[in-house]
Design an enzyme around this catalytic site. Structure first.
Site, PDB file in Angstrom:
ATOM      1  N   HIS A   1     -33.938 -26.763  19.965  1.00  0.00           N
ATOM      2  CA  HIS A   1     -33.299 -25.804  19.064  1.00  0.00           C
ATOM      3  C   HIS A   1     -33.057 -26.429  17.697  1.00  0.00           C
ATOM      4  O   HIS A   1     -33.199 -25.772  16.663  1.00  0.00           O
ATOM      5  CB  HIS A   1     -31.982 -25.307  19.669  1.00  0.00           C
ATOM      6  CG  HIS A   1     -31.507 -24.011  19.097  1.00  0.00           C
ATOM      7  ND1 HIS A   1     -30.507 -23.920  18.169  1.00  0.00           N
ATOM      8  CD2 HIS A   1     -31.921 -22.743  19.314  1.00  0.00           C
ATOM      9  CE1 HIS A   1     -30.300 -22.660  17.852  1.00  0.00           C
ATOM     10  NE2 HIS A   1     -31.148 -21.907  18.531  1.00  0.00           N
TER      11      HIS A   1
ATOM     12  N   HIS B   1     -35.168 -18.379  12.732  1.00  0.00           N
ATOM     13  CA  HIS B   1     -34.007 -17.490  12.607  1.00  0.00           C
ATOM     14  C   HIS B   1     -34.186 -16.541  11.417  1.00  0.00           C
ATOM     15  O   HIS B   1     -34.914 -16.825  10.479  1.00  0.00           O
ATOM     16  CB  HIS B   1     -32.721 -18.297  12.434  1.00  0.00           C
ATOM     17  CG  HIS B   1     -32.180 -18.819  13.728  1.00  0.00           C
ATOM     18  ND1 HIS B   1     -31.356 -18.087  14.548  1.00  0.00           N
ATOM     19  CD2 HIS B   1     -32.352 -20.008  14.368  1.00  0.00           C
ATOM     20  CE1 HIS B   1     -31.048 -18.787  15.617  1.00  0.00           C
ATOM     21  NE2 HIS B   1     -31.644 -19.957  15.532  1.00  0.00           N
TER      22      HIS B   1
ATOM     23  N   HIS C   1     -36.862 -17.783  21.267  1.00  0.00           N
ATOM     24  CA  HIS C   1     -35.804 -18.101  22.212  1.00  0.00           C
ATOM     25  C   HIS C   1     -36.216 -17.725  23.638  1.00  0.00           C
ATOM     26  O   HIS C   1     -35.810 -18.399  24.598  1.00  0.00           O
ATOM     27  CB  HIS C   1     -34.503 -17.404  21.817  1.00  0.00           C
ATOM     28  CG  HIS C   1     -33.811 -18.036  20.654  1.00  0.00           C
ATOM     29  ND1 HIS C   1     -34.058 -17.659  19.346  1.00  0.00           N
ATOM     30  CD2 HIS C   1     -32.906 -19.043  20.582  1.00  0.00           C
ATOM     31  CE1 HIS C   1     -33.318 -18.399  18.526  1.00  0.00           C
ATOM     32  NE2 HIS C   1     -32.612 -19.243  19.244  1.00  0.00           N
TER      33      HIS C   1
ATOM     34  N   HIS D   1     -24.865 -12.217  18.351  1.00  0.00           N
ATOM     35  CA  HIS D   1     -25.415 -13.572  18.467  1.00  0.00           C
ATOM     36  C   HIS D   1     -24.663 -14.579  17.612  1.00  0.00           C
ATOM     37  O   HIS D   1     -24.070 -15.535  18.122  1.00  0.00           O
ATOM     38  CB  HIS D   1     -26.895 -13.586  18.106  1.00  0.00           C
ATOM     39  CG  HIS D   1     -27.469 -14.963  17.995  1.00  0.00           C
ATOM     40  ND1 HIS D   1     -27.633 -15.591  16.774  1.00  0.00           N
ATOM     41  CD2 HIS D   1     -27.878 -15.849  18.928  1.00  0.00           C
ATOM     42  CE1 HIS D   1     -28.131 -16.811  16.971  1.00  0.00           C
ATOM     43  NE2 HIS D   1     -28.296 -16.988  18.271  1.00  0.00           N
TER      44      HIS D   1
ATOM     45  N   HIS E   1     -21.704 -17.381  18.811  1.00  0.00           N
ATOM     46  CA  HIS E   1     -21.920 -18.811  18.591  1.00  0.00           C
ATOM     47  C   HIS E   1     -20.688 -19.417  17.911  1.00  0.00           C
ATOM     48  O   HIS E   1     -20.212 -20.498  18.282  1.00  0.00           O
ATOM     49  CB  HIS E   1     -23.158 -19.026  17.719  1.00  0.00           C
ATOM     50  CG  HIS E   1     -24.414 -19.257  18.486  1.00  0.00           C
ATOM     51  ND1 HIS E   1     -24.755 -20.471  19.018  1.00  0.00           N
ATOM     52  CD2 HIS E   1     -25.425 -18.420  18.815  1.00  0.00           C
ATOM     53  CE1 HIS E   1     -25.917 -20.382  19.634  1.00  0.00           C
ATOM     54  NE2 HIS E   1     -26.354 -19.138  19.530  1.00  0.00           N
TER      55      HIS E   1
ATOM     56  N   PHE F   1     -26.698 -24.510  14.390  1.00  0.00           N
ATOM     57  CA  PHE F   1     -28.017 -24.453  15.020  1.00  0.00           C
ATOM     58  C   PHE F   1     -28.435 -25.808  15.582  1.00  0.00           C
ATOM     59  O   PHE F   1     -29.017 -25.895  16.661  1.00  0.00           O
ATOM     60  CB  PHE F   1     -29.075 -23.975  14.025  1.00  0.00           C
ATOM     61  CG  PHE F   1     -28.902 -22.557  13.570  1.00  0.00           C
ATOM     62  CD1 PHE F   1     -28.706 -21.538  14.484  1.00  0.00           C
ATOM     63  CD2 PHE F   1     -28.936 -22.225  12.219  1.00  0.00           C
ATOM     64  CE1 PHE F   1     -28.542 -20.227  14.077  1.00  0.00           C
ATOM     65  CE2 PHE F   1     -28.783 -20.919  11.801  1.00  0.00           C
ATOM     66  CZ  PHE F   1     -28.585 -19.918  12.732  1.00  0.00           C
TER      67      PHE F   1
ATOM     68  N   HIS G   1     -28.178 -16.915  25.528  1.00  0.00           N
ATOM     69  CA  HIS G   1     -29.493 -16.452  25.063  1.00  0.00           C
ATOM     70  C   HIS G   1     -30.260 -15.699  26.135  1.00  0.00           C
ATOM     71  O   HIS G   1     -31.145 -14.894  25.801  1.00  0.00           O
ATOM     72  CB  HIS G   1     -30.302 -17.615  24.498  1.00  0.00           C
ATOM     73  CG  HIS G   1     -30.076 -17.773  23.035  1.00  0.00           C
ATOM     74  ND1 HIS G   1     -30.717 -16.983  22.098  1.00  0.00           N
ATOM     75  CD2 HIS G   1     -29.243 -18.581  22.339  1.00  0.00           C
ATOM     76  CE1 HIS G   1     -30.314 -17.315  20.889  1.00  0.00           C
ATOM     77  NE2 HIS G   1     -29.410 -18.278  21.002  1.00  0.00           N
TER      78      HIS G   1
END
Length: 571
Positions: free
Chosen positions: A156, A176, A185, A307, A311, A328, A341
């Site tokens: 990632h 992204h 993903h 999302h 996070h 990230f 995810h």
């Protein structure tokens, strides 16, 4: 008709080259093993030979002249990248400088048992023990083993911070805020899942999904809070541990009751999955092609929130970027990342099914774009986006759950006719105030405006009879974000009362929830929000203009400037 001498020479030369080419490919691709340059060589030679056999009299068609804009990483270009603006990180794998052999992706045997991903809150103790064992083994593997948890987490970091350049270009690769968000993903957790299963010899093993979009799943699952298990992680916000209800539109902590938070979450999900996601680009993200000129920066509804919001909600408030989940580069170090995810992946399937796959992307540049992952047999696999569109062909599916957010269509906070009268009064008062203070029209321009306070702009509705299947869209264009803090603002249409600001009301058009980074650099962002249904419910779809309010919800919005706000149509 007999061939002339020149054509005989050309034919013999062609046959010779074709023979050499075939032998070379057989050598390179024996046992399906290839090297990164082999695919490029194949395309180059086939491209040259293609013109010899196209059309009558060797005419090249428009389709044959098409230049591919598919995206792929240059695996030997890895370099340190910025996890935060003040933190340079190096996630590059060992030995990346040399081309590595790879195989092209093969679908699993269709006769193999289907892996069923179940919601975390519904799994039993036997499953938890099995998953715990697999993850413990993965965490014990040395870093040089690409199946190890540390290397899995680094994937990632590599692909989501711009650590790789694109193939045949020095343009950074970013997945992204583009149409690669969902498929990349999916690839990552697919291979992660297969590796876990192989470590315990269970070909039916499937990851669980954290069903935070339904009331039963709106808390961090208990299995992730057991400090004696491999799922436990210290870098989380302790104030958000159970029984705290997750905030899918998270800004800061509120004093809402669990019941009110659940209602808010369900209304928010309706906007992000239904009314605000009626077109492919609105849900999937913007069209991203190869090269610097093909870059785009326009996230879809689900990527923005829940999302990004979740996070940030999970990440530790004690760390500068709310690491681990809040950034990230570090997010996949937390085992809950994979359940999070898996639910994102499930929602992609839910959205596809709702639209009967009619909004699936058919662009060959998307389908042919590719990435590399190690599989359970330590083979480096090149997998194309087109390979991962069908979960059944990939050998897994999701256990279905009830979706109460489907019935949470919000209502206006004020009756539309009354609201229209109140807006006209507010506009008249505002114009009188401006005339008294001698403010020029240029001072009302939004271009380059810092979003340090609530901003309301009157936008021409550009009303016309919509063509079939068109969606009216609010575009907040030219967004520029400075700094490294989580940035969030909400967007409302024809807002009357700022005390009634909530996704539970129809005036809510969507949100901008931004985690800085992702390899995007200083690229400006276009936020697109579908509002056809919203305008119909507000009885404003045929009005000459509408009022759009950008409401900052984080102090970091002072570091955001916008280019402007407009209305456009998307087919």
């Amino acid at each position: 008709m007999a061939l002339g001498p020149c054509k005989w020479i050309s034919t013999i030369t062609f046959a010779f080259l074709l023979l050499i080419f075939t032998v070379t490919l057989w050598s390179l691709e024996s046992n399906q093993v290839q090297y990164p340059f082999a695919g490029d060589l194949t395309k180059m030679i086939l491209g040259k030979l293609e013109g010899w056999s196209l059309g009558k009299h060797g005419v090249i068609t428009e389709e044959s002249k098409r230049e591919t804009k598919s995206v792929g990483p240059n695996m030997t270009s890895c370099h340190p990248s910025y996890g935060r603006t003040d933190l340079l990180v190096d996630c590059c794998p060992p030995g990346f400088q040399s081309p590595l052999p790879f195989v092209d992706f093969q679908f699993p045997d269709p006769q193999s048992p289907l892996r069923i991903r179940r919601p975390v809150h519904a799994v039993d103790a036997d499953y938890i023990a099995k998953y715990d064992k697999a993850l413990s083994i993965m965490k014990s593997l040395p870093h040089h083993d690409p199946r190890s948890f540390s290397r899995q987490a680094n994937l990632h970091c590599l692909f989501c911070t711009g650590a790789y350049d694109q193939q045949n270009s020095n343009a950074p690769l970013s997945i992204h805020r583009t149409w690669f968000f969902f498929p990349w993903h999916r690839m990552m957790i697919y291979f992660h899942e297969r590796i876990l299963g192989s470590l315990i010899g269970d070909e039916t093993f499937a990851l669980p999904y954290w069903a935070w979009d339904i009331p039963q799943g709106m808390v961090i699952p208990d299995m992730y809070t057991n400090n004696s298990s491999s799922f436990y992680h210290t870098m989380r916000d302790v104030s958000h541990l159970p029984p705290q209800t997750a905030d899918l539109n998270y800004v800061s902590d509120t004093n809402l009751s669990p019941e009110d938070q659940i209602d808010l979450n369900l209304a928010f999900m309706y906007n992000q999955m239904v009314s605000g996601a009626r077109k492919t680009e609105l849900f999937m993200g913007c069209t991203y092609k190869a090269g610097k000129e093909g870059y785009c920066n326009g996230p879809g509804t689900i990527e923005l929130a829940p999302h990004n919001a979740l996070h940030t909600w999970i990440g530790s408030s004690l760390n500068p970027g709310r690491e681990d989940m809040g950034k990230f580069y570090s997010a996949a170090k937390d085992p809950i990342f994979y359940a999070h995810h898996a639910n994102i992946d499930r929602l992609w399937e839910v959205w596809r099914e709702a639209h009967k796959q009619q909004l699936d992307i058919k662009d060959p540049d998307w389908l042919d774009s590719f990435f590399y992952f190690y599989d359970e047999n330590l083979r480096l696999v090149r997998v194309k986006v087109g390979d991962v569109v069908d979960t059944i062909k990939l050998g897994y599916s999701y256990e279905q759950v009830h979706r109460p957010w489907l019935n949470m269509r919000p209502k206006p906070s004020y009756p539309p006719k009354l609201a229209r009268q109140m807006l006209k009064t507010k506009e008249k008062n505002k114009l009188e105030m401006l005339s008294r203070t001698h403010v020029s029209s240029s001072e009302l321009d939004t271009h380059g405006r810092a979003l340090d306070a609530s901003l309301t702009v009157k936008v021409r509705n550009h009303w016309r009879k919509k063509e079939k299947e068109e969606e009216k869209v609010i575009v907040v264009h030219g967004l520029e974000v400075k700094g490294d803090a989580y940035v969030k603002f909400d967007v409302y249409v024809n807002l009357i009362d700022q005390f009634k600001i909530s996704p539970k009301f129809r005036e809510f058009a969507g949100t901008f929830a931004h985690i800085p980074g992702g390899g995007a650099g200083k690229r400006k962002i276009d936020l697109k929000l579908g509002v056809s249904e919203l305008l119909e419910d507000l009885e404003a779809d045929e009005d000459e203009s509408i009022w759009v309010t950008l409401l900052p919800t984080t102090p970091s919005c002072s570091n955001v400037t916008i280019g402007g706000v407009r209305i456009q149509y998307i087919k």
